[in-house]
Design a protein around this motif. Structure first.
Motif, mmCIF file in Angstrom:
data_model
loop_
_atom_site.group_PDB
_atom_site.id
_atom_site.type_symbol
_atom_site.label_atom_id
_atom_site.label_comp_id
_atom_site.label_asym_id
_atom_site.label_seq_id
_atom_site.Cartn_x
_atom_site.Cartn_y
_atom_site.Cartn_z
ATOM 1 N N VAL A 189 -25.642 -2.738 -11.521
ATOM 2 C CA VAL A 189 -27.047 -2.886 -11.147
ATOM 3 C C VAL A 189 -27.107 -3.259 -9.678
ATOM 4 C CG1 VAL A 189 -29.188 -4.124 -11.600
ATOM 5 C CG2 VAL A 189 -27.630 -3.599 -13.489
ATOM 6 N N PHE A 190 -27.765 -2.414 -8.887
ATOM 7 C CA PHE A 190 -27.914 -2.661 -7.450
ATOM 8 C C PHE A 190 -29.314 -3.182 -7.161
ATOM 9 C CE2 PHE A 190 -24.785 1.056 -6.583
ATOM 10 C CZ PHE A 190 -23.707 0.231 -6.856
ATOM 11 N N GLY A 191 -29.435 -4.112 -6.218
ATOM 12 C CA GLY A 191 -30.755 -4.554 -5.758
ATOM 13 C C GLY A 191 -30.890 -6.049 -5.672
ATOM 14 N N ASP A 192 -30.939 -6.578 -4.441
ATOM 15 C CA ASP A 192 -31.125 -8.018 -4.264
ATOM 16 C C ASP A 192 -32.490 -8.498 -4.734
ATOM 17 O OD1 ASP A 192 -28.628 -8.341 -3.182
ATOM 18 O OD2 ASP A 192 -29.295 -8.322 -1.084
ATOM 19 N N GLU A 193 -33.432 -7.566 -4.875
ATOM 20 C CA GLU A 193 -34.794 -7.957 -5.242
ATOM 21 C C GLU A 193 -34.960 -8.200 -6.729
ATOM 22 O OE1 GLU A 193 -34.703 -3.551 -6.011
ATOM 23 O OE2 GLU A 193 -33.758 -4.998 -4.665
ATOM 24 N N LEU A 194 -33.909 -8.003 -7.511
ATOM 25 C CA LEU A 194 -34.036 -8.023 -8.962
ATOM 26 C C LEU A 194 -33.841 -9.422 -9.535
ATOM 27 C CD1 LEU A 194 -32.041 -4.772 -9.816
ATOM 28 C CD2 LEU A 194 -34.531 -5.061 -9.694
ATOM 29 N N LEU A 195 -34.650 -9.721 -10.535
ATOM 30 C CA LEU A 195 -34.494 -10.939 -11.329
ATOM 31 C C LEU A 195 -33.851 -10.562 -12.667
ATOM 32 C CD1 LEU A 195 -38.043 -12.498 -10.819
ATOM 33 C CD2 LEU A 195 -35.910 -13.349 -9.818
ATOM 34 N N GLY A 203 -42.628 -11.009 -4.820
ATOM 35 C CA GLY A 203 -41.888 -9.909 -4.227
ATOM 36 C C GLY A 203 -40.650 -9.479 -4.985
ATOM 37 N N ARG A 204 -40.344 -10.146 -6.088
ATOM 38 C CA ARG A 204 -39.154 -9.803 -6.851
ATOM 39 C C ARG A 204 -39.569 -9.248 -8.217
ATOM 40 N NH1 ARG A 204 -34.573 -14.208 -6.751
ATOM 41 N NH2 ARG A 204 -33.347 -12.295 -7.093
ATOM 42 N N VAL A 205 -38.820 -8.265 -8.697
ATOM 43 C CA VAL A 205 -39.133 -7.600 -9.959
ATOM 44 C C VAL A 205 -38.019 -7.865 -10.951
ATOM 45 C CG1 VAL A 205 -40.521 -5.801 -8.857
ATOM 46 C CG2 VAL A 205 -38.073 -5.428 -9.213
ATOM 47 N N ARG A 206 -38.372 -7.779 -12.204
ATOM 48 C CA ARG A 206 -37.399 -8.005 -13.276
ATOM 49 C C ARG A 206 -36.532 -6.753 -13.460
ATOM 50 N NH1 ARG A 206 -37.026 -11.190 -18.038
ATOM 51 N NH2 ARG A 206 -34.908 -10.775 -18.816
ATOM 52 N N ASP A 207 -35.236 -6.967 -13.577
ATOM 53 C CA ASP A 207 -34.326 -5.858 -13.841
ATOM 54 C C ASP A 207 -34.541 -5.358 -15.265
ATOM 55 O OD1 ASP A 207 -32.175 -4.072 -13.981
ATOM 56 O OD2 ASP A 207 -30.817 -5.669 -14.659
ATOM 57 N N ALA A 208 -35.028 -4.121 -15.397
ATOM 58 C CA ALA A 208 -35.228 -3.520 -16.717
ATOM 59 C C ALA A 208 -34.080 -2.612 -17.117
ATOM 60 C CB ALA A 208 -36.528 -2.719 -16.727
ATOM 61 N N LEU A 209 -33.266 -2.172 -16.142
ATOM 62 C CA LEU A 209 -32.223 -1.184 -16.442
ATOM 63 C C LEU A 209 -30.917 -1.828 -16.896
ATOM 64 C CD1 LEU A 209 -32.864 1.354 -13.552
ATOM 65 C CD2 LEU A 209 -33.520 1.542 -15.960
ATOM 66 N N VAL A 233 -25.589 -6.424 -7.900
ATOM 67 C CA VAL A 233 -24.570 -6.389 -6.863
ATOM 68 C C VAL A 233 -25.255 -6.573 -5.514
ATOM 69 C CG1 VAL A 233 -22.785 -4.976 -5.762
ATOM 70 C CG2 VAL A 233 -23.122 -4.871 -8.264
ATOM 71 N N ALA A 234 -24.654 -7.384 -4.655
ATOM 72 C CA ALA A 234 -25.247 -7.655 -3.340
ATOM 73 C C ALA A 234 -25.441 -6.362 -2.551
ATOM 74 C CB ALA A 234 -24.357 -8.611 -2.567
ATOM 75 N N ASP A 235 -26.508 -6.314 -1.768
ATOM 76 C CA ASP A 235 -26.860 -5.114 -1.003
ATOM 77 C C ASP A 235 -26.025 -4.999 0.276
ATOM 78 O OD1 ASP A 235 -28.698 -3.937 -2.680
ATOM 79 O OD2 ASP A 235 -30.394 -5.049 -1.859
ATOM 80 N N THR A 236 -24.692 -4.950 0.107
ATOM 81 C CA THR A 236 -23.796 -4.714 1.236
ATOM 82 C C THR A 236 -22.788 -3.659 0.817
ATOM 83 O OG1 THR A 236 -22.125 -6.350 0.612
ATOM 84 C CG2 THR A 236 -24.006 -7.133 1.918
#
Length: 419
Positions: A189-195, A203-209, A233-236
């Motif tokens: 799962v990629f995306g620092d914005e995910l909860l 500004g943060r969304v729940r990881d549904a995937l 996973v960190a966005d780097t």
């Protein structure tokens, strides 16, 4: 920047999308070419696997003449003298004398010399204890080989194993089945914005995937263990490379979520390049979900592994699953290329120009009709939760009421034959 360099950058940033049907065919072919090895599994552990060789019976079915009813196996004319009884599991002596009978149970072996079986409910007893009655003209037993002859192929290689097949295999005398090893999958799962817990906000969304994709993969025959779901996973780029390299150490297929475009924190493409992957499909002319991809890696020992890049929008990710992952897994398991059923549109569905449109529908299997749903934006899951599959609207067309179109069914239960 030179003209050649600019052209190369533009090509990387905007690859020519594959036609949807061509993409399906391409990923199935590479999956079949890398079909997983065959293994022997006990019948109790074979459910959900795929036959690696045809299922053939080891004996005639039935293996011996078998009574279909409870009754009397008789020889000659009646009334008949009772000389014994035969139950299921016994090997009876022959009936060698006219005018004799043995009581016989359903499923028991019919004695040699039997002329007919008189049903118990249609028989009477004489004063001296003999059995009397009129047998029916049709045979009341199953002949050897009536269902199948010894060595006959009953089901081909590539057939999914389900409880009915397991029962058939047992009746044929098998203790194990030669099946394809089930694919093992991992999810990044990629995306620092995910909860990963609690409600979205600020500004943060729940990881549904992360929770959903493993369940879809299991329904397509994959093994996904709790430790195989990693992220966010960190966005780097280093974090992406490390996570993907680690997942590929044990998985046949790694599904990633998000990062399939070329934005400032989209590191999937550079990660694939760093790991030496080759694209099988890099974007598909389908809406929603066009930035999906499938890449292949081959290690020094010739082991083939795959990476499926799923778009970050949830419905787009599921479109990628049914478009690329499902046919890939069919190939890896040695199953036939999925054939899409046909439905009649009960309502119109708009086209998407030069792109194939996969439209969420409710499928009435009795009437053979498909009804489009609401709440079908690529970021929405409400419509998907009530859907049976996707209607396929071809490029350059729209779906009108009464049109016959293909539908991509969603698998409903683990191991269900979804296609």
């Amino acid at each position: 920047m030179s003209t050649e360099t600019a052209a190369a950058v533009a090509q990387v940033a905007a690859p020519q999308p594959a036609a949807w049907e061509e993409a399906r065919s391409r990923v199935y072919a590479v999956g079949l070419a890398a079909a997983l090895p065959a293994v022997d599994r006990p019948l109790a552990d074979a459910d959900g696997h795929t036959l690696a060789e045809p299922l053939a019976t080891r004996t005639h079915l039935p293996a011996f003449p078998t009574s279909s009813v409870d009754g009397w196996a008789v020889r000659g004319d009646g009334p008949w003298q009772v000389v014994g009884r035969v139950l299921a599991g016994q090997t009876p002596p022959p009936l060698s004398t006219d005018g004799t009978t043995v009581e016989i149970a359903t499923g028991a072996m019919v004695p040699e010399g039997t002329a007919a079986i008189l049903r118990i409910e249609e028989s009477t007893r004489t004063a001296d204890g003999r059995v009397d009655g009129t047998p029916r003209p049709s045979l009341e037993w199953r002949e050897p080989g009536e269902e199948a002859s010894a060595g006959e192929e009953l089901l081909p290689a590539g057939t999914p194993v389900d409880p009915a097949l397991i029962g058939l295999a047992a009746s044929c005398g098998h203790d194990t089945l030669r099946v394809r090893r089930q694919p093992r999958a991992a999810v990044l799962v990629f995306g620092d914005e995910l909860l990963t817990s609690g409600p979205p906000g600020a500004g943060r969304v729940r990881d549904a995937l992360g929770p959903a994709v493993p369940a879809w993969l299991r329904r397509y025959g994959c093994q996904v263990r709790p430790g195989d779901v990693i992220g966010p996973v960190a966005d780097t780029l280093p974090a992406h490379v490390a996570a993907l390299r680690g997942a590929l150490a044990t998985a046949d297929l790694v599904c990633t979520t998000g990062g399939t475009m070329h934005g400032p924190v989209d590191h999937l493409h550079p990660t694939l390049e760093a790991l030496g992957a080759d694209y099988v499909v890099n974007t598909v002319a389908v809406r929603p979900g066009f930035p999906m991809l499938l890449a292949r890696l081959v290690d020094d020992e010739g082991r083939v592994r795959f990476v499926a890049g799923l778009p970050g929008n949830p419905q787009s990710a599921v479109v990628a699953l049914v478009s690329l992952v499902a046919p890939l897994l069919a190939g890896l398991q040695g199953r036939p290329m999925p054939v899409l059923p046909q439905v009649t549109l009960a309502e119109s569905i708009p086209g998407r120009g030069d792109y194939t449109h996969l439209a969420l529908v409710r499928w009435d299997r009795v009437a053979g009709t498909a009804h489009p749903l609401r709440h079908v934006g690529s970021a929405m899951l409400r419509g998907l939760a009530g859907a049976d599959g996707f209607a396929v609207i071809r490029p350059g067309a729209s779906g009108e009421v009464g049109d016959q179109v293909s539908v991509v069914p969603l698998p409903l239960l683990p191991g269900e034959r979804a296609w």
